[in-house]
Design a protein around this motif. Sequence first.
Motif, PDB file in Angstrom:
ATOM      1  N   VAL A 105       0.858  -1.186   0.000  1.00 26.17           N
ATOM      2  CA  VAL A 105       0.000   0.000   0.000  1.00 26.17           C
ATOM      3  C   VAL A 105       0.894   1.236   0.000  1.00 26.17           C
ATOM      4  O   VAL A 105       1.765   1.383   0.861  1.00 26.17           O
ATOM      5  N   VAL A 106       0.694   2.098  -0.975  1.00 26.32           N
ATOM      6  CA  VAL A 106       1.553   3.277  -1.137  1.00 26.32           C
ATOM      7  C   VAL A 106       0.701   4.539  -1.223  1.00 26.32           C
ATOM      8  O   VAL A 106      -0.472   4.493  -1.582  1.00 26.32           O
ATOM      9  N   GLN A 107       1.343   5.664  -0.890  1.00 29.34           N
ATOM     10  CA  GLN A 107       0.691   6.966  -0.977  1.00 29.34           C
ATOM     11  C   GLN A 107       1.491   7.855  -1.907  1.00 29.34           C
ATOM     12  O   GLN A 107       2.735   7.803  -1.904  1.00 29.34           O
ATOM     13  N   VAL A 108       0.804   8.651  -2.720  1.00 34.83           N
ATOM     14  CA  VAL A 108       1.502   9.541  -3.661  1.00 34.83           C
ATOM     15  C   VAL A 108       2.067  10.733  -2.902  1.00 34.83           C
ATOM     16  O   VAL A 108       1.346  11.476  -2.241  1.00 34.83           O
ATOM     17  N   LEU A 109       3.398  10.886  -3.014  1.00 31.01           N
ATOM     18  CA  LEU A 109       4.102  11.964  -2.343  1.00 31.01           C
ATOM     19  C   LEU A 109       4.239  13.177  -3.263  1.00 31.01           C
ATOM     20  O   LEU A 109       4.139  14.319  -2.829  1.00 31.01           O
ATOM     21  N   LYS A 110       4.489  12.903  -4.556  1.00 29.90           N
ATOM     22  CA  LYS A 110       4.609  13.967  -5.550  1.00 29.90           C
ATOM     23  C   LYS A 110       3.890  13.539  -6.815  1.00 29.90           C
ATOM     24  O   LYS A 110       3.986  12.383  -7.237  1.00 29.90           O
ATOM     25  N   ASP A 111       3.162  14.468  -7.428  1.00 32.02           N
ATOM     26  CA  ASP A 111       2.501  14.197  -8.700  1.00 32.02           C
ATOM     27  C   ASP A 111       3.535  13.902  -9.786  1.00 32.02           C
ATOM     28  O   ASP A 111       4.691  14.334  -9.681  1.00 32.02           O
ATOM     29  N   PRO A 112       3.140  13.217 -10.860  1.00 36.61           N
ATOM     30  CA  PRO A 112       4.037  13.100 -12.019  1.00 36.61           C
ATOM     31  C   PRO A 112       4.378  14.493 -12.539  1.00 36.61           C
ATOM     32  O   PRO A 112       3.483  15.333 -12.701  1.00 36.61           O
ATOM     33  N   ILE A 113       5.651  14.757 -12.739  1.00 39.40           N
ATOM     34  CA  ILE A 113       6.096  16.070 -13.201  1.00 39.40           C
ATOM     35  C   ILE A 113       6.965  15.871 -14.436  1.00 39.40           C
ATOM     36  O   ILE A 113       7.966  15.159 -14.378  1.00 39.40           O
ATOM     37  N   GLY A 114       6.547  16.470 -15.556  1.00 39.88           N
ATOM     38  CA  GLY A 114       7.280  16.304 -16.805  1.00 39.88           C
ATOM     39  C   GLY A 114       7.274  14.851 -17.229  1.00 39.88           C
ATOM     40  O   GLY A 114       6.239  14.205 -17.312  1.00 39.88           O
ATOM     41  N   SER A 115       8.477  14.300 -17.464  1.00 44.18           N
ATOM     42  CA  SER A 115       8.593  12.909 -17.893  1.00 44.18           C
ATOM     43  C   SER A 115       8.729  11.946 -16.722  1.00 44.18           C
ATOM     44  O   SER A 115       8.824  10.733 -16.917  1.00 44.18           O
ATOM     45  N   LYS A 116       8.743  12.477 -15.502  1.00 44.79           N
ATOM     46  CA  LYS A 116       8.936  11.639 -14.319  1.00 44.79           C
ATOM     47  C   LYS A 116       7.597  11.127 -13.806  1.00 44.79           C
ATOM     48  O   LYS A 116       6.608  11.848 -13.788  1.00 44.79           O
ATOM     49  N   GLY A 117       7.591   9.875 -13.362  1.00 44.18           N
ATOM     50  CA  GLY A 117       6.392   9.309 -12.760  1.00 44.18           C
ATOM     51  C   GLY A 117       6.192   9.849 -11.352  1.00 44.18           C
ATOM     52  O   GLY A 117       7.033  10.582 -10.817  1.00 44.18           O
ATOM     53  N   ALA A 118       5.071   9.478 -10.752  1.00 44.30           N
ATOM     54  CA  ALA A 118       4.776   9.922  -9.395  1.00 44.30           C
ATOM     55  C   ALA A 118       5.804   9.347  -8.423  1.00 44.30           C
ATOM     56  O   ALA A 118       6.352   8.273  -8.631  1.00 44.30           O
ATOM     57  N   ARG A 119       6.061  10.093  -7.336  1.00 39.77           N
ATOM     58  CA  ARG A 119       6.918   9.573  -6.272  1.00 39.77           C
ATOM     59  C   ARG A 119       6.027   9.073  -5.147  1.00 39.77           C
ATOM     60  O   ARG A 119       5.065   9.747  -4.756  1.00 39.77           O
ATOM     61  N   LEU A 120       6.352   7.902  -4.619  1.00 38.87           N
ATOM     62  CA  LEU A 120       5.502   7.239  -3.632  1.00 38.87           C
ATOM     63  C   LEU A 120       6.198   7.139  -2.284  1.00 38.87           C
ATOM     64  O   LEU A 120       7.418   7.288  -2.173  1.00 38.87           O
ATOM     65  N   THR A 121       5.408   6.830  -1.263  1.00 38.56           N
ATOM     66  CA  THR A 121       5.928   6.537   0.061  1.00 38.56           C
ATOM     67  C   THR A 121       5.020   5.507   0.722  1.00 38.56           C
ATOM     68  O   THR A 121       3.836   5.404   0.373  1.00 38.56           O
ATOM     69  N   THR A 122       5.593   4.734   1.640  1.00 42.39           N
ATOM     70  CA  THR A 122       4.754   3.861   2.457  1.00 42.39           C
ATOM     71  C   THR A 122       4.593   4.425   3.866  1.00 42.39           C
ATOM     72  O   THR A 122       3.992   3.793   4.727  1.00 42.39           O
ATOM     73  N   HIS A 123       5.170   5.616   4.101  1.00 38.60           N
ATOM     74  CA  HIS A 123       4.923   6.345   5.347  1.00 38.60           C
ATOM     75  C   HIS A 123       3.565   7.043   5.179  1.00 38.60           C
ATOM     76  O   HIS A 123       3.490   8.210   4.788  1.00 38.60           O
ATOM     77  N   ILE A 124       2.492   6.345   5.448  1.00 43.77           N
ATOM     78  CA  ILE A 124       1.145   6.855   5.191  1.00 43.77           C
ATOM     79  C   ILE A 124       0.811   7.989   6.158  1.00 43.77           C
ATOM     80  O   ILE A 124       1.063   7.899   7.360  1.00 43.77           O
ATOM     81  N   THR A 125       0.234   9.065   5.638  1.00 43.60           N
ATOM     82  CA  THR A 125      -0.274  10.161   6.475  1.00 43.60           C
ATOM     83  C   THR A 125      -1.675  10.527   5.995  1.00 43.60           C
ATOM     84  O   THR A 125      -1.918  10.626   4.790  1.00 43.60           O
ATOM     85  N   ILE A 126      -2.586  10.706   6.962  1.00 38.92           N
ATOM     86  CA  ILE A 126      -3.972  11.064   6.648  1.00 38.92           C
ATOM     87  C   ILE A 126      -4.269  12.396   7.326  1.00 38.92           C
ATOM     88  O   ILE A 126      -4.379  12.474   8.554  1.00 38.92           O
ATOM     89  N   PRO A 127      -4.390  13.496   6.544  1.00 35.59           N
ATOM     90  CA  PRO A 127      -4.605  14.806   7.166  1.00 35.59           C
ATOM     91  C   PRO A 127      -6.076  15.110   7.413  1.00 35.59           C
ATOM     92  O   PRO A 127      -6.959  14.640   6.692  1.00 35.59           O
ATOM     93  N   SER A 128      -6.313  15.880   8.445  1.00 38.35           N
ATOM     94  CA  SER A 128      -7.636  16.475   8.672  1.00 38.35           C
ATOM     95  C   SER A 128      -7.392  17.945   8.996  1.00 38.35           C
ATOM     96  O   SER A 128      -6.314  18.478   8.716  1.00 38.35           O
ATOM     97  N   ARG A 129      -8.353  18.587   9.591  1.00 33.94           N
ATOM     98  CA  ARG A 129      -8.230  20.019   9.822  1.00 33.94           C
ATOM     99  C   ARG A 129      -7.113  20.352  10.819  1.00 33.94           C
ATOM    100  O   ARG A 129      -6.299  21.231  10.574  1.00 33.94           O
ATOM    101  N   TYR A 130      -7.047  19.648  11.927  1.00 31.16           N
ATOM    102  CA  TYR A 130      -6.124  20.004  12.997  1.00 31.16           C
ATOM    103  C   TYR A 130      -4.953  19.034  13.140  1.00 31.16           C
ATOM    104  O   TYR A 130      -3.917  19.396  13.691  1.00 31.16           O
TER     105      TYR A 130
END
Length: 492
Positions: A105-130
């Motif tokens: 299970v991976v989370q997208v850290l950076k969108d695909p930029i130019g010719s590079k694919g997305a950068r992923l992480t398995t350090h999952i973070t789920i944000p909310s308001r606070y």
Amino acid sequence: MAQEILINVTPRETRVALVENGVLQELHLERARRRGLVGNLYKGRVVRVLPGMQAAFIEAGLERTAFLHASDIARAEPAPVGDEPNGRPPPLPIDELLTEGQEVVVQVLKDPIGSKGARLTTHITIPSRYLVLAPGSRALGVSARVEDPAERERLRAIGESLLADRGDMGIIVRTAAEQVAEEALRADFDFLLRLWQSISERAAHASAGQRVHEDLPLTVRAMRDLAGSEVERVRVDSRENYLNVVSFCRRFLPEMAPRVEYYPGERPLFDLYNIEDEILRALNRRVPLKSGGHLVIDQTEAMTTVDVNTGAYVGHRTLEETIFKTNLEAAQAIARQLRLRNLGGIIIVDFIDMVEEEHKRQVLRALEKALQKDHAKTQISGVSALGLVEMTRKRTRESLEHQLCESCPTCGGRGSVKSAETVSYEIFREILREARQFESRRLVVLAATEVVDLLLEDESTSLAQLEEFIGRPIELQAESLYTQEQFDVVLM
């Protein structure tokens, strides 16, 4: 510091503008055909492990295989407790962490930029308001933007009570939590736990390449990330999205709900605030300063450079004072342009050379202070030996220019084309090459109108001499659809 959030919605595109004292500071956009991926969770499969790069390529159902570095793979060791939960144990060799064919299970850290694919992480973070929930971590962090020591201590104590008896969870307390009651933080934490439970269940039953969680749509995400006490008003020009924003605010941001307005006016909302003009200006290389000076911003794949010029500003006292004032004004403008254009990665700023050390320090402090408002993390490494200010800005999404523009089909993104004179000499060489290799009665040159005009006027003598040299007539034909660099030599 009065702020407003403007939300403009059309069927295929959503745009959010953050306006401060009537001036556009940030622009976020999301298109139906290409929604941002940052924050999304996927069930991925390892397709290739590269020990030489300490990385792996992951098939996660995206357009291109994504990139996962060894340092972005979660491990059983707990991260140390501290103000900044970034301290992680050194990564193990990638081939000890992953094997080809393994599902993760991976989370997208950076969108695909130019010719590079997305950068992923398995350090999952789920944000909310606070809060930001970090499953699998034992870190407790408080945003560095919360500066009051007593408030930091209060938030840390609340965080410790939330994490009691939850050894497999970590949290980061966001800036928005400052002065927020413990009950609200506890409700936020409970919501995140329920959300993570739901995500875990979906991930367990998902097959490789499936998305298991999608971040909030831009209209609601903007309220989560941008709305603060400084925001006096939120205006939405779509009735449906207005109701969604109000519903979200009533549940998570009750103090913001009365500030949300539906804008039904006939005049477009962005036109009302001159946002469209600001967007056009943000796509220009040259940025004028009020004093008469200007910035020149060039974005390349490796880095972004910013050049500061005095331009028409001549000052009133000494040259050093003129330079100092221009650089001070430029520091404010640069900070705004970085946010507005969403420029990231390595940024080199070439301020006008200053002699006095105190002036250099003041300009650097002014830049640092202006960047404090930026939501993206920035780091200034100081002034280099060549007098350049080197800095980095965290990049997770493509810049405004890359989102709104594409490479010029004429110059291929170079920003320049060969002159008509250069092309005419290329045509002469091509004619000689063709005449020596092939027999023909005459030659016809097809070229852009500008090139044909030059050949008939300034280069007419050279053309006549070439005809005499090869012993064959040369005819010229202007092609309106040809770019200035295009031409053909046809043997007849």
